[in-house]
Design a protein around this motif. Sequence first.
Motif, short mmCIF file in Angstrom:
data_model
loop_
_atom_site.label_atom_id
_atom_site.label_comp_id
_atom_site.label_asym_id
_atom_site.label_seq_id
_atom_site.Cartn_x
_atom_site.Cartn_y
_atom_site.Cartn_z
N THR A 272 0.66 -1.26 0.06
CA THR A 272 -0.09 0.11 0.02
C THR A 272 0.96 1.28 0.09
O THR A 272 0.34 2.34 -0.65
CB THR A 272 -0.93 -0.06 1.13
N GLY A 273 1.99 1.28 0.44
CA GLY A 273 2.86 2.44 0.85
C GLY A 273 2.29 3.34 1.91
O GLY A 273 2.82 4.36 2.17
N ASP A 274 1.29 2.84 2.58
CA ASP A 274 0.77 3.53 3.85
C ASP A 274 1.20 2.97 5.23
O ASP A 274 1.51 1.80 5.21
CB ASP A 274 -0.59 3.79 3.52
N LYS A 275 0.57 3.77 6.25
CA LYS A 275 0.96 3.13 7.57
C LYS A 275 -0.15 2.33 8.15
O LYS A 275 -1.30 2.67 7.96
CB LYS A 275 1.37 4.37 8.38
N HIS A 276 0.22 1.31 8.88
CA HIS A 276 -0.72 0.37 9.58
C HIS A 276 -1.73 -0.10 8.69
O HIS A 276 -2.99 0.05 9.30
CB HIS A 276 -1.03 1.02 10.88
N ALA A 277 -1.59 -0.49 7.59
CA ALA A 277 -2.63 -1.03 6.59
C ALA A 277 -3.12 -2.17 7.28
O ALA A 277 -4.36 -2.60 7.24
CB ALA A 277 -1.83 -1.58 5.34
N ILE A 278 -2.29 -3.10 8.09
CA ILE A 278 -3.01 -4.14 8.81
C ILE A 278 -2.57 -3.79 10.29
O ILE A 278 -1.42 -3.33 10.53
CB ILE A 278 -2.15 -5.44 8.61
N ASP A 279 -3.64 -3.69 11.15
CA ASP A 279 -3.55 -3.24 12.43
C ASP A 279 -3.97 -4.13 13.51
O ASP A 279 -4.23 -5.32 13.22
CB ASP A 279 -4.54 -1.81 12.32
N ARG A 280 -4.03 -3.45 14.84
CA ARG A 280 -4.51 -4.20 15.95
C ARG A 280 -5.80 -4.94 15.75
O ARG A 280 -5.70 -6.01 15.97
CB ARG A 280 -4.56 -3.57 17.17
N ALA A 281 -6.74 -4.37 15.16
CA ALA A 281 -8.13 -5.02 15.13
C ALA A 281 -8.09 -6.31 14.03
O ALA A 281 -8.73 -7.24 14.14
CB ALA A 281 -9.17 -3.98 14.40
N HIS A 282 -7.14 -6.08 13.11
CA HIS A 282 -7.09 -7.39 12.21
C HIS A 282 -6.48 -8.53 12.86
O HIS A 282 -6.82 -9.56 12.52
CB HIS A 282 -6.34 -7.08 10.85
N PHE A 283 -5.34 -8.00 13.78
CA PHE A 283 -4.90 -8.99 14.35
C PHE A 283 -5.68 -10.13 15.32
O PHE A 283 -5.53 -11.12 15.57
CB PHE A 283 -3.42 -8.66 15.26
N ASP A 284 -6.69 -9.12 15.71
CA ASP A 284 -7.81 -9.87 16.75
C ASP A 284 -8.69 -10.87 16.03
O ASP A 284 -8.87 -11.91 16.69
CB ASP A 284 -8.53 -8.84 17.33
N VAL A 285 -8.99 -10.86 14.70
CA VAL A 285 -9.33 -11.77 14.13
C VAL A 285 -8.82 -12.81 13.37
O VAL A 285 -9.51 -13.59 12.72
CB VAL A 285 -10.59 -11.19 13.19
N MET A 286 -7.46 -12.91 13.20
CA MET A 286 -6.80 -13.47 11.95
C MET A 286 -6.74 -15.02 12.58
O MET A 286 -6.88 -15.26 13.81
CB MET A 286 -5.30 -13.14 11.91
N LYS A 287 -6.70 -15.95 11.47
CA LYS A 287 -6.77 -17.33 11.58
C LYS A 287 -5.38 -17.64 12.17
O LYS A 287 -4.54 -17.11 12.05
CB LYS A 287 -6.71 -18.17 10.20
N ASP A 288 -5.43 -18.83 13.09
CA ASP A 288 -4.24 -19.46 13.64
C ASP A 288 -3.23 -19.84 12.53
O ASP A 288 -3.61 -20.23 11.45
CB ASP A 288 -4.55 -20.51 14.20
N GLY A 289 -1.91 -19.15 12.64
CA GLY A 289 -0.85 -19.60 11.52
C GLY A 289 -1.03 -18.61 10.38
O GLY A 289 -0.22 -18.88 9.37
#
Length: 420
Positions: A272-289
């Motif tokens: 993306t060239g941008d900051k925090h495209a993937i953030d804390r809220a995304h980590f909260d719902v990610m699949k194991d692995g």
Amino acid sequence: MSVPADIRDITMADAGRNRIEWAWAEMPVLLGLHEPFRAQQPLEGLRISGCLHITTETANLARVLQAGGAQVVLCASNPLSTQDDVAAALVRDFAIPVHAIRGEDTETYYRHIAAALDHRPQITLDDGADLVSELHKHRTELLEGIVGGTEETTTGVIRLRAMAREGALRYPIVAVNDAHTKHLFDNRYGTGQSALDGIIRATNILLAGRTFTVVGYGWCGRGLALRARGHGAHVVVCEVEPLRALEAVMDGYTVMPLMDAAARSDFMVTVTGDKHAIDRAHFDVMKDGCVLANAGHFNVELNLEALAEMAVECTRPRPEVQEYRLANGRRIRVLSEGRLVNLAAAEGHPAAVMDMSFANQALAVAWLARDGRGLSPQVHPVPDEIDREVAALKLAALGVHIDSLTDQQREYLSSWGEGT
């Protein structure tokens, strides 16, 4: 003569020279510029400082600039992209000062940029605009002597245009990244292949049948999605720009919000060239692995500080993998500390595609040396004649012949009177 440098180990130079020559054979356009530059000396006496990835391809660009009469000094544009054997060969075999060590810490990284600026450059080459940024923040006494510079990344061009809008940019920069023979090929085909190469080398996980999310559908994202689909992955695209999202849909990809993609993805790659495209809220719902990688310029695309705060443990199961274990037992795997995965976990773009990018660099530098003093302190496009010359040279190198317009056809295209 002793060459001022800060590299890992000069005894690695034999291996570096072999790899530089291997890449040289894949760069016919740049190779074709070498002798004309040597004969014409378009850069005679110019001091050039480059903050670039220290790779085999960059080494060959430096050879051409040096052949053209320039005094070249290099530092790294990414702490994990330096190829130490290449740095050694540049110092020993080409007498080019290099200040770069793979894995250098932040303090060393900026010390190396300072060393490149101590060269008092008249032309700068940048990959991410860190050199320009340091010049304008901390070495303003050098600005008066600078003729111009080049920038070869999307991220860097964005930063420089922001500087120009605010009236902060003090010398002209050529946006090499925006040349058609750069972004249409380097960003799409180079990133597409090399980022997947890095991901596969780092993980050795089969892509076929997995859900592979590309975050950002610019030219790099397009290439990455194309190559991931070629490996049999189910490709999801996340995009904030409606036209690009529509293009991804028309290209046959599944398009959805990032939160939805995070819950089902096996791989997620930011471009993306941008900051925090993937953030804390995304980590909260990610699949194991879930495997996270970044193919944008800076590691800020992943909020790694938030991930570290959420984790109860961080281990390194493979050399380029950090595995963060969360309190509920889920594992999130980050490749190469969020740095450019294609350079940190692999070797970067194939030489054949960098051939065009660096031919643009060399010709843009020669153009700046000739005409740069008359340019305003803005971000300037690569002149069309350079773009077309690079394309024509690449076609010739590939043995491809094309037609040309007749005089009648040229006349028709430049007139308005003839109709139905």
